[in-house]
Write a protein that holds these residues in place. Structure first.
Motif, PDB file in Angstrom:
ATOM      1  N   TYR A 212      -3.355   6.770   4.606  1.00 23.31           N
ATOM      2  CA  TYR A 212      -2.489   7.918   4.349  1.00 23.31           C
ATOM      3  C   TYR A 212      -2.946   9.140   5.149  1.00 23.31           C
ATOM      4  O   TYR A 212      -2.133   9.980   5.519  1.00 23.31           O
ATOM      5  CB  TYR A 212      -2.511   8.271   2.862  1.00 23.31           C
ATOM      6  CG  TYR A 212      -1.796   7.289   1.960  1.00 23.31           C
ATOM      7  CD1 TYR A 212      -0.947   6.312   2.470  1.00 23.31           C
ATOM      8  CD2 TYR A 212      -1.960   7.344   0.579  1.00 23.31           C
ATOM      9  CE1 TYR A 212      -0.290   5.430   1.637  1.00 23.31           C
ATOM     10  CE2 TYR A 212      -1.296   6.461  -0.272  1.00 23.31           C
ATOM     11  CZ  TYR A 212      -0.470   5.502   0.265  1.00 23.31           C
ATOM     12  OH  TYR A 212       0.186   4.618  -0.560  1.00 23.31           O
ATOM     13  N   ASN A 215      -1.284   9.459   8.683  1.00 21.92           N
ATOM     14  CA  ASN A 215       0.167   9.558   8.852  1.00 21.92           C
ATOM     15  C   ASN A 215       0.539  11.002   9.175  1.00 21.92           C
ATOM     16  O   ASN A 215       0.457  11.882   8.318  1.00 21.92           O
ATOM     17  CB  ASN A 215       0.888   9.116   7.569  1.00 21.92           C
ATOM     18  CG  ASN A 215       0.800   7.618   7.357  1.00 21.92           C
ATOM     19  OD1 ASN A 215       0.238   6.904   8.172  1.00 21.92           O
ATOM     20  ND2 ASN A 215       1.346   7.146   6.254  1.00 21.92           N
ATOM     21  N   SER A 276       2.238  14.764   5.729  1.00 24.96           N
ATOM     22  CA  SER A 276       2.205  15.210   7.118  1.00 24.96           C
ATOM     23  C   SER A 276       2.721  16.644   7.112  1.00 24.96           C
ATOM     24  O   SER A 276       3.578  16.986   6.291  1.00 24.96           O
ATOM     25  CB  SER A 276       3.129  14.348   7.987  1.00 24.96           C
ATOM     26  OG  SER A 276       2.877  12.980   7.799  1.00 24.96           O
ATOM     27  N   ALA A 289       3.395  10.992   2.859  1.00 30.09           N
ATOM     28  CA  ALA A 289       2.847   9.980   3.771  1.00 30.09           C
ATOM     29  C   ALA A 289       3.666   8.699   3.800  1.00 30.09           C
ATOM     30  O   ALA A 289       3.723   8.024   4.831  1.00 30.09           O
ATOM     31  CB  ALA A 289       1.400   9.665   3.387  1.00 30.09           C
ATOM     32  N   THR A 290       4.312   8.352   2.689  1.00 27.96           N
ATOM     33  CA  THR A 290       5.075   7.101   2.619  1.00 27.96           C
ATOM     34  C   THR A 290       6.583   7.327   2.584  1.00 27.96           C
ATOM     35  O   THR A 290       7.340   6.424   2.238  1.00 27.96           O
ATOM     36  CB  THR A 290       4.662   6.304   1.370  1.00 27.96           C
ATOM     37  OG1 THR A 290       4.845   7.130   0.213  1.00 27.96           O
ATOM     38  CG2 THR A 290       3.212   5.859   1.458  1.00 27.96           C
TER      39      THR A 290
END
Length: 329
Positions: A212, A215, A276, A289-290
Motif C-alpha cells: 500500500y 501505490n 496516494s 490505495a485500493t
C-alpha cells in the motif's frame, strides 16, 4: 741399463697419465645422464612427502564423507520444507466478495477485493503480531499458536475484548508458492440471539505483503511545507448516541503517499489508511490505495497549523477524512 730402465719407467708413467686423462669421465656427468623425469619426481616425492588429512578426516573415506554430506543437506532441506509448510508465518491473501452499495437495484453487482493477513514470526512462547490489510487499510493485533487434541490452533486478538480462536491447516508447497492456509471457525451459539452458527472456514493463498505504501499517482507533486507528521486530538464521532473523541495522525511522505492513523483507546481502535496524494496550488487530491475514486480538498498552513476545507466523505468513521479541526506538527 739402469738409465734405460729409468727412462722406460718415466715413459710408462707418462703414457699411463695420458691414458687416464683421455678416458676420465666426470661422475656428475654419469648422474646427469642417468636422471630421468621419473627419477626426478621420485626424488621430489622423497624430499617432500604427501600431506595426509588430519583430525577426524584421516579416519574417513572420501566417498563416505561425500555421502554423509548429501544426507545432511537432504535432512536440512526436508526440515526447512517441513517448517515452512506447517507455520503460518508470512503473508496470506484471500478474496472478499461484497455487494456494491453505490449501484442501483438494476445495476447491483458483486465486487471482489483482495485482503491479506501477514503474520510476524512468533517468540519462544508461540506469540507474535499480525497485520490485516483490506480496502487500503491496515489493522494490527496479537496472535498465538498452539496444539490441542492433535489440531493446530491460532488465536487472533484485535484487542483484549475481542479474541477469536480458530483451527488452522497448512497444505500445499510454500517453496513453489502453492501453499494454502485454511482457517476454521467451529460451530457456536450466538449469545445475543441464541442462534446456532454452523462451522465456517476461509482459505487463504500464500502471497507477498501488499505494498500500500508504494501505490502513488503516476505523476504527483509535493509541498515541503505539508510534508511531515501532523496530529490532532480534537476529532469526534458518534457511536450509539455517544460522542467519542479520537486522535488522528497525518503522515505526508515526500514519495507521494499519505498515511492516516486513527486511534480510539476506549474501543481499542488503532487503524491506518493509505492514500496516494498530489498537491497543486493549495489543493490536495487523494485516492485510497485500493480505489480509483479521487477526492479533492483545499488546505492552508498558517502559524504552524494545518487546516482543511473538507468535503471528503470516505473516512473510517464515514465522516469527513480531515474534518474542521487544526493539525499541529
Amino acid at each position: 741399463m739402469e738409465n734405460i730402465n729409468t727412462n722406460n719407467e718415466e715413459i710408462k708413467d707418462t703414457v699411463l697419465e695420458e691414458q687416464e686423462e683421455s678416458t676420465y669421465v666426470s661422475q656428475f656427468s654419469d648422474l646427469e645422464d642417468t636422471v630421468t623425469e621419473e627419477t626426478e619426481q621420485e626424488v621430489l616425492d622423497v624430499a617432500s612427502p604427501a600431506k595426509k588429512p588430519g583430525g577426524l578426516f584421516k579416519y574417513i573415506n572420501p566417498c563416505i564423507f561425500i555421502a554423509f554430506c548429501i544426507v545432511v543437506v537432504s535432512l536440512l532441506v526436508y526440515g526447512a520444507y517441513t517448517v515452512m509448510n506447517t507455520t503460518v508465518t508470512g503473508a496470506w491473501m484471500y478474496k472478499i466478495s461484497y455487494n456494491d452499495t453505490s449501484a442501483t437495484a438494476d445495476e447491483a453487482k458483486t465486487t471482489q477485493e483482495e485482503a491479506y493477513y501477514v503474520f510476524d514470526k512468533v517468540n519462544e512462547k508461540g506469540k507474535g503480531k499480525f497485520h490485516e490489510y483490506s480496502q487500503g487499510a491496515e489493522q494490527s493485533g496479537n496472535y498465538s499458536v498452539s496444539t490441542k487434541d492433535g489440531k493446530n490452533l491460532i488465536t487472533l486478538e484485535y484487542n483484549p475484548m475481542a479474541k477469536n480462536e480458530l483451527t488452522y491447516e497448512v497444505t500445499g508447497n510454500r517453496l513453489f508458492g502453492t501453499a494454502k492456509l485454511k482457517l476454521i471457525q467451529a460451530a457456536y451459539t450466538d449469545q445475543s440471539t441464541g442462534q446456532e452458527i454452523p462451522e465456517q472456514s476461509i482459505e487463504l493463498e500464500c502471497s507477498s505483503s501488499p505494498e500500500y505504501d508504494k501505490n502513488t499517482f503516476d505523476s504527483y507533486n509535493t509541498d515541503e511545507k505539508l510534508t511531515g507528521t501532523w496530529n490532532t486530538d480534537d476529532r469526534k464521532f458518534f457511536y450509539y448516541y455517544t460522542e467519542l473523541p479520537y486522535s488522528e495522525k497525518l503522515e505526508f511522505s515526500d514519495n507521494g503517499v499519505l498515511k492516516i492513523t486513527y486511534v480510539q483507546s476506549d474501543m481499542y481502535l488503532d487503524r491506518t489508511l493509505y492514500y496516494s496524494y498530489t498537491v497543486d496550488k493549495g489543493k490536495l487530491k487523494i485516492k485510497r490505495a485500493t480505489s480509483d475514486t479521487e477526492e479533492e480538498v483545499k488546505y492552508s498552513i498558517k502559524n504552524g497549523k494545518l487546516k482543511f476545507t473538507d468535503k471528503t466523505q470516505s473516512s473510517i468513521f464515514y465522516d469527513a477524512i480531515f474534518g474542521d479541526v487544526e493539525y499541529k506538527k
